[in-house]
Design an enzyme around this catalytic site. Structure first.
Site, PDB file in Angstrom:
ATOM      1  N   THR A  99       0.832  -1.199   0.000  1.00  0.00           N
ATOM      2  CA  THR A  99       0.000   0.000   0.000  1.00  0.00           C
ATOM      3  C   THR A  99       0.869   1.252   0.000  1.00  0.00           C
ATOM      4  OG1 THR A  99      -1.794  -1.129   1.165  1.00  0.00           O
ATOM      5  CG2 THR A  99      -1.752   1.267   1.282  1.00  0.00           C
ATOM      6  N   HIS A 155       2.508   1.805  -3.410  1.00  0.00           N
ATOM      7  CA  HIS A 155       1.576   2.377  -4.387  1.00  0.00           C
ATOM      8  C   HIS A 155       1.299   3.853  -4.097  1.00  0.00           C
ATOM      9  CE1 HIS A 155       0.042  -1.985  -4.996  1.00  0.00           C
ATOM     10  NE2 HIS A 155       1.047  -1.710  -5.793  1.00  0.00           N
TER      11      HIS A 155
END
Length: 358
Positions: free
Chosen positions: A57, A60
């Site tokens: 996460t 990204h």
């Protein structure tokens, strides 16, 4: 200024002033910045952060490809850090003072508590929620100090190293998957993916008494799963059809859509943990009817943090076998780059926040 902060914190007084923090200044660029220590507030505590984990996460978010960034729910600069460990140094009103001096980990969901979704008990799905360091404007823990609601933390058991304790945060998603799927000992479980969450899912499945196969494309990750005791480690195309009572997709890879329905047994439960970056093509909807399949998305597990810590303390979950390296903040760029590299049997990289510059 730092020495004043440290002195105040050492005395159990909530420090004020500025502190160093690591943040994503813009897509692709990390920086250390001076930010304000948030002031005391009822129900909140202040932790001196020792370690922050990096996960997919965060990668990204830094690249700018996160759906939250693309959709405008999160904007730069982003202070990340939803996996963290720290020592409580001060507490606000209505917080148990015995927490001071304890090592804690946190979970990142901040929900309104008032909407229909929250009142049904699904706090992690609150439509106006913040996810600390991920979704919305609430900063994460990549700083010297971190203010967080006391209801969002759990005390780390004695004997668990702080860099291992933060693995409790991704573990709650795995536990929620098993709980939602009502997994029983002896069932056949397929885990797709050999990243941190996939390898935790293998360990939890084995501890539950299941027969666990892992599916992946990274040979180092497949080898790690075998080391944890996976019954088989296979390429997705080699997985047997109509076999698994429970399928846990920890990848979010859009290309695996057809695999999910093919390998599920009659009455199988498919748990979607990874978040695909685009619509998934090729899902056999007819199989949901003819095989009586169910599909459930799983996001976090806000009530399972204490259980995750106990599984770490008992050795059922082995963060030490997931951890690649603890690196100083000066190597943060390298750490993020390595998270994207294939061939990593130990997927978790942790930042030592004690190395933030003064």
């Amino acid at each position: 200024m730092t020495s004043v902060l440290e002195t105040a914190a050492a005395q159990g007084v909530w420090p004020t002033g500025t502190m160093p923090a690591l943040q994503m200044a813009e897509a692709g660029r990390l920086e250390v910045a001076d930010v304000e220590v948030l002031p005391p507030a009822p129900g909140q505590l202040l932790a001196k952060v020792s370690h922050v984990g990096i996960c997919g996460t965060d990668v990204h978010l830094l690249s700018g490809h996160s759906a939250y960034v693309v959709g405008g729910l999160t904007t730069y600069p982003i202070r990340f850090g939803h996996e963290w460990t720290g020592e409580v140094v001060a507490v606000g009103d209505d917080v148990d003072t015995s927490l001071v001096g304890r090592t804690v980990v946190g979970e990142p969901f901040l929900s309104c508590g008032q909407c229909r979704v929250c009142r049904s008990g699904r706090y992690n799905l609150c439509p106006t929620r913040f996810e600390i360091g991920v979704r919305g404007a609430v900063p994460g823990a990549a700083a010297r100090y971190y203010r967080v609601p006391a209801t969002n933390v759990a005390v780390v058991p004695d004997g668990v190293a702080p860099e291992h304790a933060l693995v409790a945060e991704p573990s709650v998603t795995v536990l929620n998957s098993y709980e939602t799927a009502r997994v029983q000992p002896g069932e056949r479980v397929a885990v797709l993916g050999t990243g941190t969450i996939g390898l935790i899912a293998v360990q939890v499945g084995i501890a539950t008494g299941c027969v666990v196969d892992v599916l992946g494309i990274d040979e180092a990750g497949l080898g790690a799963a075998r080391g944890f005791g996976a019954h088989a480690a296979l390429a997705p195309d080699d997985a047997p059809a109509d076999t698994y009572d429970v399928v846990l997709d920890c990848t979010g890879a859009a290309s695996l859509g057809p695999t999910l329905t093919r390998i599920a047994a009659i009455g199988g439960r498919i748990m979607e943990v990874g978040i695909p970056g685009r619509p998934v093509d090729g899902v056999d909807l007819a199989a949901f009817v003819t095989k009586g399949l169910t599909l459930q998305g799983v996001l976090g597990g806000v009530h399972l943090l204490p259980r995750a810590l106990q599984l770490i303390a008992s050795g059922a979950i082995r963060p030490d076998l997931l951890l690649d390296e603890v690196v100083p903040v000066s190597r943060a760029d390298e750490a993020f780059a390595r998270c994207n590299a294939p061939g990593r049997a130990h997927p978790k990289i942790v930042l030592d926040m004690g190395t933030l510059p003064s």
